[in-house]
Design a protein around this motif. Structure first.
Motif, PDB file in Angstrom:
ATOM      1  N   ASN A  26      82.190 -15.175  41.320  1.00 44.62           N
ATOM      2  CA  ASN A  26      81.934 -16.412  42.075  1.00 44.62           C
ATOM      3  C   ASN A  26      83.246 -17.120  42.422  1.00 44.62           C
ATOM      4  N   ALA A  27      84.256 -16.345  42.776  1.00 44.38           N
ATOM      5  CA  ALA A  27      85.599 -16.889  42.980  1.00 44.38           C
ATOM      6  C   ALA A  27      85.685 -17.830  44.170  1.00 44.38           C
ATOM      7  N   LYS A  28      86.350 -18.936  43.912  1.00 46.44           N
ATOM      8  CA  LYS A  28      86.694 -19.907  44.953  1.00 46.44           C
ATOM      9  C   LYS A  28      88.208 -20.060  44.870  1.00 46.44           C
ATOM     10  N   THR A  29      88.880 -20.067  46.004  1.00 48.36           N
ATOM     11  CA  THR A  29      90.332 -20.168  46.025  1.00 48.36           C
ATOM     12  C   THR A  29      90.752 -21.380  46.837  1.00 48.36           C
ATOM     13  N   GLU A  30      91.667 -22.156  46.262  1.00 44.67           N
ATOM     14  CA  GLU A  30      92.171 -23.368  46.921  1.00 44.67           C
ATOM     15  C   GLU A  30      93.669 -23.465  46.676  1.00 44.67           C
ATOM     16  N   THR A  31      94.338 -24.200  47.531  1.00 42.14           N
ATOM     17  CA  THR A  31      95.776 -24.421  47.390  1.00 42.14           C
ATOM     18  C   THR A  31      96.026 -25.911  47.233  1.00 42.14           C
ATOM     19  N   VAL A  32      96.824 -26.268  46.225  1.00 46.81           N
ATOM     20  CA  VAL A  32      97.144 -27.672  45.954  1.00 46.81           C
ATOM     21  C   VAL A  32      98.620 -27.805  45.602  1.00 46.81           C
ATOM     22  N   LYS A  33      99.139 -29.015  45.768  1.00 48.50           N
ATOM     23  CA  LYS A  33     100.532 -29.296  45.425  1.00 48.50           C
ATOM     24  C   LYS A  33     100.606 -29.725  43.959  1.00 48.50           C
ATOM     25  N   ILE A  34     101.513 -29.075  43.220  1.00 46.61           N
ATOM     26  CA  ILE A  34     101.789 -29.413  41.825  1.00 46.61           C
ATOM     27  C   ILE A  34     103.296 -29.613  41.734  1.00 46.61           C
ATOM     28  N   TYR A  35     103.726 -30.718  41.161  1.00 44.33           N
ATOM     29  CA  TYR A  35     105.154 -31.026  41.096  1.00 44.33           C
ATOM     30  C   TYR A  35     105.796 -30.391  39.871  1.00 44.33           C
ATOM     31  N   GLY A  36     106.979 -29.835  40.065  1.00 44.35           N
ATOM     32  CA  GLY A  36     107.734 -29.183  39.006  1.00 44.35           C
ATOM     33  C   GLY A  36     109.060 -28.705  39.572  1.00 44.35           C
ATOM     34  N   ASN A  37     109.870 -28.041  38.750  1.00 46.18           N
ATOM     35  CA  ASN A  37     111.219 -27.670  39.169  1.00 46.18           C
ATOM     36  C   ASN A  37     111.580 -26.202  39.084  1.00 46.18           C
ATOM     37  N   CYS A  38     111.159 -25.531  38.026  1.00 49.22           N
ATOM     38  CA  CYS A  38     111.815 -24.264  37.698  1.00 49.22           C
ATOM     39  C   CYS A  38     110.830 -23.203  37.213  1.00 49.22           C
ATOM     40  N   GLY A  39     111.395 -22.077  36.822  1.00 50.90           N
ATOM     41  CA  GLY A  39     110.596 -20.979  36.301  1.00 50.90           C
ATOM     42  C   GLY A  39     109.855 -21.346  35.028  1.00 50.90           C
ATOM     43  N   MET A  40     110.445 -22.207  34.207  1.00 53.16           N
ATOM     44  CA  MET A  40     109.757 -22.646  32.995  1.00 53.16           C
ATOM     45  C   MET A  40     108.539 -23.497  33.369  1.00 53.16           C
ATOM     46  N   CYS A  41     108.678 -24.309  34.412  1.00 55.67           N
ATOM     47  CA  CYS A  41     107.539 -25.089  34.912  1.00 55.67           C
ATOM     48  C   CYS A  41     106.433 -24.138  35.361  1.00 55.67           C
ATOM     49  N   LYS A  42     106.803 -23.110  36.100  1.00 57.48           N
ATOM     50  CA  LYS A  42     105.832 -22.127  36.588  1.00 57.48           C
ATOM     51  C   LYS A  42     105.035 -21.556  35.428  1.00 57.48           C
ATOM     52  N   LYS A  43     105.740 -21.140  34.399  1.00 55.12           N
ATOM     53  CA  LYS A  43     105.080 -20.536  33.235  1.00 55.12           C
ATOM     54  C   LYS A  43     104.119 -21.526  32.570  1.00 55.12           C
ATOM     55  N   THR A  44     104.563 -22.764  32.396  1.00 52.71           N
ATOM     56  CA  THR A  44     103.741 -23.786  31.732  1.00 52.71           C
ATOM     57  C   THR A  44     102.529 -24.161  32.575  1.00 52.71           C
ATOM     58  N   ILE A  45     102.730 -24.360  33.860  1.00 51.18           N
ATOM     59  CA  ILE A  45     101.633 -24.720  34.768  1.00 51.18           C
ATOM     60  C   ILE A  45     100.576 -23.615  34.773  1.00 51.18           C
ATOM     61  N   GLU A  46     101.014 -22.385  34.948  1.00 51.70           N
ATOM     62  CA  GLU A  46     100.078 -21.274  35.027  1.00 51.70           C
ATOM     63  C   GLU A  46      99.344 -21.063  33.699  1.00 51.70           C
ATOM     64  N   LYS A  47     100.053 -21.230  32.588  1.00 50.09           N
ATOM     65  CA  LYS A  47      99.424 -21.067  31.276  1.00 50.09           C
ATOM     66  C   LYS A  47      98.397 -22.172  31.017  1.00 50.09           C
ATOM     67  N   ALA A  48      98.732 -23.401  31.386  1.00 51.85           N
ATOM     68  CA  ALA A  48      97.827 -24.531  31.159  1.00 51.85           C
ATOM     69  C   ALA A  48      96.536 -24.392  31.956  1.00 51.85           C
ATOM     70  N   ALA A  49      96.629 -23.816  33.128  1.00 52.94           N
ATOM     71  CA  ALA A  49      95.481 -23.771  34.030  1.00 52.94           C
ATOM     72  C   ALA A  49      94.629 -22.520  33.898  1.00 52.94           C
ATOM     73  N   THR A  50      95.186 -21.464  33.339  1.00 49.78           N
ATOM     74  CA  THR A  50      94.492 -20.188  33.299  1.00 49.78           C
ATOM     75  C   THR A  50      93.524 -20.105  32.129  1.00 49.78           C
ATOM     76  N   VAL A  51      92.302 -19.713  32.448  1.00 54.69           N
ATOM     77  CA  VAL A  51      91.271 -19.435  31.450  1.00 54.69           C
ATOM     78  C   VAL A  51      90.747 -18.040  31.790  1.00 54.69           C
ATOM     79  N   LYS A  52      90.911 -17.098  30.868  1.00 57.21           N
ATOM     80  CA  LYS A  52      90.564 -15.701  31.129  1.00 57.21           C
ATOM     81  C   LYS A  52      89.144 -15.549  31.661  1.00 57.21           C
ATOM     82  N   GLY A  53      89.046 -14.895  32.813  1.00 61.61           N
ATOM     83  CA  GLY A  53      87.757 -14.645  33.429  1.00 61.61           C
ATOM     84  C   GLY A  53      87.145 -15.838  34.139  1.00 61.61           C
TER      85      GLY A  53
END
Length: 119
Positions: A26-53
Motif C-alpha cells: 500500500n505504498a504512498k510516496t511523497e517528497t518533503v523538505k527536511i532541514y539538515g547539513n551533512c551525511g550524519m544528518c542523512k543517517k539520523t533522519i533516515e534512521k528516525a523515519a524508517t520502520v521496517k516494512g
C-alpha cells in the motif's frame, strides 16, 4: 568455476529475499523538505523515519528534500515527520523542539529559519 557459480547464485537469492522483504505494501510516496547539513544528518533522519516494512525515507544532503515511502494503512506523513522532528530536524510542517535540536552534533546544527519553534 562451479563454486563461483554457486556463490553467485547464493548471493542472488539472498539479495532477492532482502529486496522482497523490504518492499512496502500500500505504498504512498511523497517528497518533503527536511532541514539538515551533512551525511550524519542523512543517517539520523533516515534512521528516525524508517520502520521496517512500514516506512522508508531517503534524504538528499544537497537539496534537503526527503522522499517518504510508506504503507498508508499503517502510518502517514505526519507520524513520519514527527519522528524526524523528535530526532532534532525541522520540516516545514513540524519543527523540532529546541531541546532536540540542541542535542544534535555541532556539524548537524543547521541555520534555523525564523519560524515557530516548539520549546
Amino acid at each position: 568455476m562451479k563454486s563461483l557459480r554457486n556463490m553467485l547464485m547464493a548471493m542472488t537469492v539472498l539479495l532477492s529475499v532482502t529486496f522482497v522483504s523490504a518492499q512496502i505494501k500500500n505504498a504512498k510516496t511523497e517528497t518533503v523538505k527536511i532541514y539538515g547539513n551533512c551525511g550524519m544528518c542523512k543517517k539520523t533522519i533516515e534512521k528516525a523515519a524508517t520502520v521496517k516494512g512500514v516506512a522508508t525515507v531517503s534524504w538528499d544532503v544537497d537539496t534537503k528534500m526527503a522522499t517518504l515511502s510508506y504503507d498508508s494503512t499503517k502510518t502517514n506523513q505526519d507520524e513520519i515527520l514527527k519522528r524526524i522532528a523528535n530526532a532534532g530536524y525541522d520540516s516545514d510542517k513540524f519543527p523540532a523542539t529546541n531541546a532536540a535540536y540542541n542535542q544534535l552534533p555541532k556539524c548537524c546544527q543547521y541555520d534555523r529559519a525564523v519560524k515557530k519553534v516548539i520549546k
